[in-house]
Design a protein around this motif. Structure first.
Motif, PDB file in Angstrom:
ATOM      1  N   LYS A  14       0.700  -1.059   0.107  1.00 17.68           N
ATOM      2  CA  LYS A  14       0.240   0.039   0.077  1.00 17.68           C
ATOM      3  C   LYS A  14       0.974   1.159   0.235  1.00 17.68           C
ATOM      4  O   LYS A  14       0.267   2.231  -0.150  1.00 17.68           O
ATOM      5  CB  LYS A  14      -0.379   0.485   1.485  1.00 17.68           C
ATOM      6  N   PRO A  17       2.728   3.461  -3.846  1.00 15.56           N
ATOM      7  CA  PRO A  17       2.719   4.560  -4.474  1.00 15.56           C
ATOM      8  C   PRO A  17       3.470   5.861  -3.713  1.00 15.56           C
ATOM      9  O   PRO A  17       3.781   6.602  -4.286  1.00 15.56           O
ATOM     10  CB  PRO A  17       1.243   4.864  -4.489  1.00 15.56           C
ATOM     11  N   PHE A  18       3.458   5.933  -2.713  1.00 12.38           N
ATOM     12  CA  PHE A  18       3.746   6.900  -1.616  1.00 12.38           C
ATOM     13  C   PHE A  18       5.516   6.856  -2.252  1.00 12.38           C
ATOM     14  O   PHE A  18       6.374   7.870  -2.541  1.00 12.38           O
ATOM     15  CB  PHE A  18       3.675   6.667  -0.116  1.00 12.38           C
ATOM     16  N   THR A  21       6.131   8.360  -5.946  1.00 14.86           N
ATOM     17  CA  THR A  21       5.544   9.749  -6.283  1.00 14.86           C
ATOM     18  C   THR A  21       7.051  10.400  -5.484  1.00 14.86           C
ATOM     19  O   THR A  21       7.513  11.092  -5.522  1.00 14.86           O
ATOM     20  CB  THR A  21       4.335  10.101  -4.890  1.00 14.86           C
ATOM     21  N   PRO A  46       2.951  12.598  -2.678  1.00 11.40           N
ATOM     22  CA  PRO A  46       3.283  11.767  -1.706  1.00 11.40           C
ATOM     23  C   PRO A  46       2.015  12.182  -0.847  1.00 11.40           C
ATOM     24  O   PRO A  46       1.652  10.943  -0.279  1.00 11.40           O
ATOM     25  CB  PRO A  46       4.940  12.191  -1.608  1.00 11.40           C
ATOM     26  N   SER A  49      -0.975  10.022  -1.343  1.00 15.03           N
ATOM     27  CA  SER A  49      -0.747   8.356  -1.715  1.00 15.03           C
ATOM     28  C   SER A  49      -0.931   8.277   0.167  1.00 15.03           C
ATOM     29  O   SER A  49      -1.118   7.376  -0.151  1.00 15.03           O
ATOM     30  CB  SER A  49       0.466   8.255  -2.189  1.00 15.03           C
TER      31      SER A  49
END
Length: 273
Positions: A14, A17-18, A21, A46, A49
């Motif tokens: 999960k 994406p953070f 970015t 971020p 995200s």
């Protein structure tokens, strides 16, 4: 207690994406001297995200998600602050947005346990930092920077106070919020000294790296918020039961003492005259 390995297996996918970015932000790396909408978008991605990350761990209006809601609002306010701080003329507005975010984070962390000595040390350090910056402040910042510093340090105090290492009353996620709060203080301290004291080399990279680490740590603290809420409610119920039991024992002791000290009425025995 949730172990680091369990946390990594549960939340790792999960957080992809953070980290992506964040990587994009540092690869593109638009200098702060070139404020644009693209720079604002890259800076906020971020945090967005992390907003999604918090939502993926559950959200409702029930009390058990009160912690997550406050963290979510704090992230949203931080995102607004990030956008405003892109343009120097909106620095004060950005500081207000982040001040509100600190209030939400503080509300999430709560004031139990209180740990006054820790708070005293942190406030003294903050006062020292503000004292050093004061000659470089002007206008509304003369009051704004000390006020924001108070909100920031209060947030850090409450996050750190939750981690009771020597009493083993801590969890991995509480430790994450503690580390996140620490990095938030470092990031904002770098901003303050760079803006109002003297320029710091590579300040943008250092500020953003510590800032993203801060928001990541705070966001990770929602992973077991539901279980933590239930644990807290159980502890409150046990504490209430213990207090009620002590009150009953004290009342019984007082009643017994009163009965022992009460005078005995003599009984007359009748006889024949």
């Amino acid at each position: 207690m949730t172990s680091p390995t369990q946390v990594l297996k549960s939340v790792g996918p999960k957080l992809v994406p953070f980290f992506k970015t964040v990587a994009i932000y540092f690869v593109v790396f638009i200098p702060v001297e070139r404020p644009t909408l693209v720079a604002a978008a890259l800076k906020c991605l971020p945090i967005i995200s992390l907003v999604v990350f918090v939502l993926l761990h559950g959200m409702s209006l029930h009390d058990e998600y009160a912690y997550s809601r406050r963290i979510l609002i704090g992230l949203g306010l931080s995102c607004i602050g990030d956008i405003l701080l892109i343009w120097p003329s909106y620095f004060v507005h950005g500081m207000i947005a982040f001040g509100a975010a600190q209030v939400m984070y503080t509300a999430a962390f709560g004031f139990r346990p209180i740990n006054v000595p820790l708070g005293a040390v942190l406030y003294m350090l903050a006062a020292t930092g503000v004292y050093v910056l004061m000659p470089g402040l002007h206008g509304v910042l003369i009051a704004g920077v000390p006020l924001y510093s108070t909100l920031l340090i209060t947030m850090a105090w409450r996050a750190m106070a939750r981690v009771q290492l020597f009493e083993e009353l801590w969890t991995w996620t509480k430790l994450c919020s503690c580390v996140g709060a620490f990095f938030f203080v470092i990031s904002d301290t770098l901003i303050g000294f760079h803006q109002f004291y003297r320029p710091i080399p590579h300040s943008q990279a250092l500020i953003m790296l510590t800032y993203y680490a801060a928001q990541l740590g705070i966001s990770l603290s929602v992973v077991d918020c539901k279980a933590s809420y239930r644990r807290t409610e159980r502890e409150k119920a046990e504490e209430a039961a213990r207090i009620a039991e002590e009150k009953n024992a004290l009342r019984d002791a007082i009643d017994a003492k009163v009965n022992l000290s009460a005078p005995t009425t003599p009984v007359s025995v009748g006889g024949r005259g």
